[in-house]
Structure formats: structure tokens, C-alpha cells
Scaffold this motif. Structure first.
Motif, PDB file in Angstrom:
ATOM      1  N   PHE A   1       1.028  -1.479   0.047  1.00 31.62           N
ATOM      2  CA  PHE A   1       0.016   0.229   0.335  1.00 31.62           C
ATOM      3  C   PHE A   1       1.081   1.039   0.232  1.00 31.62           C
ATOM      4  O   PHE A   1       2.125   1.195   0.347  1.00 31.62           O
ATOM      5  CB  PHE A   1      -0.555  -0.308   1.326  1.00 31.62           C
ATOM      6  N   TRP A   2       0.583   2.231  -0.814  1.00 37.02           N
ATOM      7  CA  TRP A   2       1.109   3.579  -0.564  1.00 37.02           C
ATOM      8  C   TRP A   2      -0.135   4.886   0.495  1.00 37.02           C
ATOM      9  O   TRP A   2      -1.230   4.731   0.000  1.00 37.02           O
ATOM     10  CB  TRP A   2       1.773   4.346  -1.748  1.00 37.02           C
ATOM     11  N   TYR A   3       0.120   5.366   1.476  1.00 33.66           N
ATOM     12  CA  TYR A   3      -0.668   6.299   2.063  1.00 33.66           C
ATOM     13  C   TYR A   3       0.419   7.814   1.860  1.00 33.66           C
ATOM     14  O   TYR A   3       1.162   7.796   2.097  1.00 33.66           O
ATOM     15  CB  TYR A   3      -0.410   6.113   3.354  1.00 33.66           C
ATOM     16  N   VAL A   4      -1.007   8.739   1.458  1.00 33.36           N
ATOM     17  CA  VAL A   4      -0.308  10.183   2.043  1.00 33.36           C
ATOM     18  C   VAL A   4      -1.122  10.995   3.232  1.00 33.36           C
ATOM     19  O   VAL A   4      -1.428  10.289   3.290  1.00 33.36           O
ATOM     20  CB  VAL A   4      -0.795  10.687   0.599  1.00 33.36           C
ATOM     21  N   GLN A   5      -0.023  11.938   3.325  1.00 34.03           N
ATOM     22  CA  GLN A   5      -0.380  12.434   4.551  1.00 34.03           C
ATOM     23  C   GLN A   5      -0.540  13.925   4.636  1.00 34.03           C
ATOM     24  O   GLN A   5       1.204  14.168   4.499  1.00 34.03           O
ATOM     25  CB  GLN A   5       0.057  12.248   5.837  1.00 34.03           C
ATOM     26  N   TYR A   6      -1.306  14.853   4.712  1.00 40.00           N
ATOM     27  CA  TYR A   6      -1.217  16.703   4.024  1.00 40.00           C
ATOM     28  C   TYR A   6      -1.220  16.648   5.889  1.00 40.00           C
ATOM     29  O   TYR A   6      -1.595  15.841   6.206  1.00 40.00           O
ATOM     30  CB  TYR A   6      -1.992  16.652   3.553  1.00 40.00           C
ATOM     31  N   PRO A   7      -0.663  18.023   5.497  1.00 35.49           N
ATOM     32  CA  PRO A   7      -0.415  19.011   6.755  1.00 35.49           C
ATOM     33  C   PRO A   7      -1.239  18.435   7.300  1.00 35.49           C
ATOM     34  O   PRO A   7      -2.735  18.756   7.671  1.00 35.49           O
ATOM     35  CB  PRO A   7       0.367  19.785   6.795  1.00 35.49           C
ATOM     36  N   ASN A   8      -1.396  18.300   8.956  1.00 33.38           N
ATOM     37  CA  ASN A   8      -2.563  17.955   9.439  1.00 33.38           C
ATOM     38  C   ASN A   8      -3.997  16.999   9.049  1.00 33.38           C
ATOM     39  O   ASN A   8      -5.421  17.503   9.393  1.00 33.38           O
ATOM     40  CB  ASN A   8      -3.030  19.767  10.139  1.00 33.38           C
ATOM     41  N   GLN A   9      -3.733  16.358   8.981  1.00 34.69           N
ATOM     42  CA  GLN A   9      -4.589  15.593   8.157  1.00 34.69           C
ATOM     43  C   GLN A   9      -3.866  13.903   8.329  1.00 34.69           C
ATOM     44  O   GLN A   9      -3.431  13.812   8.809  1.00 34.69           O
ATOM     45  CB  GLN A   9      -4.936  15.898   6.611  1.00 34.69           C
ATOM     46  N   GLY A  10      -5.500  13.283   7.876  1.00 31.79           N
ATOM     47  CA  GLY A  10      -5.356  11.603   8.210  1.00 31.79           C
ATOM     48  C   GLY A  10      -4.392  11.059   7.371  1.00 31.79           C
ATOM     49  O   GLY A  10      -4.447  11.623   5.848  1.00 31.79           O
ATOM     50  N   LEU A  11      -4.316  10.181   6.880  1.00 33.50           N
ATOM     51  CA  LEU A  11      -3.585   9.188   6.453  1.00 33.50           C
ATOM     52  C   LEU A  11      -4.546   9.049   5.023  1.00 33.50           C
ATOM     53  O   LEU A  11      -5.998   8.369   5.893  1.00 33.50           O
ATOM     54  CB  LEU A  11      -2.359   7.662   7.002  1.00 33.50           C
ATOM     55  N   GLN A  12      -4.719   8.717   3.849  1.00 34.48           N
ATOM     56  CA  GLN A  12      -5.096   8.323   3.248  1.00 34.48           C
ATOM     57  C   GLN A  12      -4.561   7.625   1.765  1.00 34.48           C
ATOM     58  O   GLN A  12      -3.335   7.252   1.587  1.00 34.48           O
ATOM     59  CB  GLN A  12      -5.712   9.741   2.137  1.00 34.48           C
ATOM     60  N   LEU A  13      -5.371   6.226   1.856  1.00 29.54           N
ATOM     61  CA  LEU A  13      -5.172   5.179   0.648  1.00 29.54           C
ATOM     62  C   LEU A  13      -4.619   5.855  -0.471  1.00 29.54           C
ATOM     63  O   LEU A  13      -5.924   6.548  -1.001  1.00 29.54           O
ATOM     64  CB  LEU A  13      -5.817   4.382   1.292  1.00 29.54           C
ATOM     65  N   LEU A  14      -3.404   5.362  -1.245  1.00 28.07           N
ATOM     66  CA  LEU A  14      -3.037   6.305  -2.898  1.00 28.07           C
ATOM     67  C   LEU A  14      -3.920   5.270  -3.368  1.00 28.07           C
ATOM     68  O   LEU A  14      -4.033   5.372  -4.782  1.00 28.07           O
ATOM     69  CB  LEU A  14      -1.543   7.231  -2.510  1.00 28.07           C
ATOM     70  N   LEU A  15      -2.925   4.184  -3.189  1.00 28.53           N
ATOM     71  CA  LEU A  15      -3.487   3.063  -4.361  1.00 28.53           C
ATOM     72  C   LEU A  15      -2.446   2.226  -3.082  1.00 28.53           C
ATOM     73  O   LEU A  15      -2.051   1.591  -2.430  1.00 28.53           O
ATOM     74  CB  LEU A  15      -2.711   3.457  -5.422  1.00 28.53           C
ATOM     75  N   LYS A  16      -2.646   0.387  -3.769  1.00 33.92           N
ATOM     76  CA  LYS A  16      -2.869  -1.019  -3.827  1.00 33.92           C
ATOM     77  C   LYS A  16      -2.605  -2.510  -4.262  1.00 33.92           C
ATOM     78  O   LYS A  16      -2.796  -1.711  -5.682  1.00 33.92           O
ATOM     79  CB  LYS A  16      -4.192  -1.321  -2.074  1.00 33.92           C
ATOM     80  N   TYR A  17      -1.487  -2.435  -3.874  1.00 35.47           N
ATOM     81  CA  TYR A  17      -1.471  -4.109  -5.508  1.00 35.47           C
ATOM     82  C   TYR A  17      -1.679  -5.102  -3.777  1.00 35.47           C
ATOM     83  O   TYR A  17      -1.250  -4.953  -3.262  1.00 35.47           O
ATOM     84  CB  TYR A  17       0.245  -3.784  -4.933  1.00 35.47           C
TER      85      TYR A  17
END
Lengths: 115, 114
Positions: free
Chosen positions: A34-50
Motif C-alpha cells: 500500500f501507499w498512503y499520503v498524509q497532508y499537513p494536519n490531516q489523517g492518512l489517506q490511501l493512494l493505491l494498493k497492490y
């Protein structure tokens, strides 16, 4: 046991340039990645998964990642960086076929976009 | 919005006090995870539940930490006798039934121990 190594705690690219964030994994069984992204002051969001259906995985916001078993890698790319891509990115792994397994995260790579 | 709710968003407490955090996943998440994240680090696994059963607890978790998930719905994480080293963001995530289901994170509870 699974583990993840993200090379480069900070990566800087110019706006419009290629984004490449590196992830190598270790797993004794075929992994889910999995890849997750975290923008400043936000929770982790799923980008994509294999999940073994296809080695090239497309995600949100124009990102994609390619699973390479021979290199035990799952690098994240985007052809053209936008200012809005500035964030922290985390690669994560879990063991496939074991629904009770936990997901292990790398230490993250902070992506800086230069104007 | 993942639908995972965490409360409170921020908690400031004095060393030695007890704190409790709550996580409400969506109903489809039969699995629930707790992670801890400090500045510049990735989420560190603490514990997880499948329905109401706590299936694994990290060896990094001291006896001061306890988590529950009564009735397999919401979950609480309690830290007793807090220490300054406990200051971190505590993340909750829900996960579906399928083995390849990703984690769906809440926005976290930021704990500051003074």
C-alpha cells in the motif's frame, strides 16, 4: 515478519517534473502493498494498493506504483508533480493470505515541490 | 472522509495522569487497529481487534497501555500514569473483512504530556 524501507526521508522535485518515491519490502510470503499520503494536519489517506491482480497499480491524483518481485520494490511515481502533491508518503506491507495480519509502515518520505 | 471518528482531537495532560481515547469505525470494519505516530516517523503498530477479540499487542506497548473493543463496535485506548514519552499522535484505523483490505484511518488524537 514483514518490513518496509523507504529510501530518502526527504525528496524535492520541481513542479512538472517526475516524482519517484522508493519503497523496498521484505516478506516471507507474497505481500500486499500500500501507499498512503498524509497532508499537513490531516489523517492518512490511501493512494493505491497492490493485491497481485496486476503489477502496475494506478491510484488517485495521477500516482501509480509498480510491483517488482525480483527487486522486492514497490516504487511510487507520478509523471508531473503539482504543488498540491507536497505531503508525506508512506509505504506499507502486509502478508497476503493471512487475514489476521497487521500492516507495517515505513518511516515515510516527505515530498517537497519546488516552484 | 473515511467515516472513522476519533475523540478527542487533542489532549493535554500532566505526567502521571490517566487518559482515554475513543475510536468509532464504520460498521463494515470488523477489524480495528491502533497505531502511534511521532514526528518524522511512520505509524507504529500498537494493537488490533477482530470484532471484540484483541488478537495482537505490540511488544513495544507497556502494561500502562490497554485497549478494549466491547461488542465489536467502538474501541478505547487507555494510557495509565502517562509519561512525557507518550506524547504522540494516536491513530485508529478500520479494516474490512477481505485479506487485502486497506486501513481506513481517522484523523487521530494528539496527546501532549507536560
Amino acid at each position: 515478519a514483514q518490513s518496509v524501507t523507504q529510501l530518502g526521508s526527504h525528496v524535492s522535485v520541481s513542479e512538472g517534473a517526475l516524482v519517484l518515491l522508493r519503497c523496498n519490502y521484505s516478506s516471507s510470503v507474497p505481500p500486499y502493498l500500500f501507499w498512503y499520503v498524509q497532508y499537513p494536519n490531516q489523517g492518512l489517506q490511501l493512494l493505491l494498493k497492490y493485491t497481485s491482480a496486476a503489477t502496475l497499480v494506478k491510484g488517485i491524483n495521477g500516482f501509480e506504483a509498480e510491483f517488482k518481485k525480483s527487486e522486492t520494490s514497490f516504487h511510487l511515481t507520478k509523471p508531473s508533480a503539482h504543488m498540491s502533491d507536497a505531503a508525506e508518503y508512506f509505504c506499507a506491507v502486509s502478508a497476503s493470505g493471512n487475514r489476521d495480519d497487521k500492516i507495517i509502515f515505513g518511516k515515510g518520505t516527505r515530498l517537497h515541490i519546488l516552484p | 472522509d473515511t467515516g472513522v471518528s476519533q475523540n478527542p482531537r487533542h489532549k493535554i495532560t500532566k505526567r502521571g495522569q490517566n487518559v482515554t481515547f475513543r475510536c468509532d469505525p464504520i460498521s463494515e470494519h470488523n477489524r480495528l487497529y491502533w497505531y502511534r505516530q511521532t514526528l518524522g516517523q511512520g505509524p507504529e503498530f500498537l494493537t488490533y481487534f477482530q470484532n471484540e477479540a484483541q488478537l495482537e499487542k505490540s511488544r513495544l506497548l507497556s502494561d500502562r497501555f490497554s485497549a478494549e473493543r466491547p461488542k465489536g463496535s467502538f474501541s478505547t485506548l487507555e494510557i495509565q500514569r502517562t509519561e512525557q514519552g507518550d506524547s504522540a499522535m494516536y491513530l485508529c484505523a478500520g479494516r474490512g473483512e477481505s485479506p487485502n483490505s486497506p486501513l481506513h484511518f481517522g484523523n487521530g488524537t494528539r496527546l501532549t504530556v507536560t
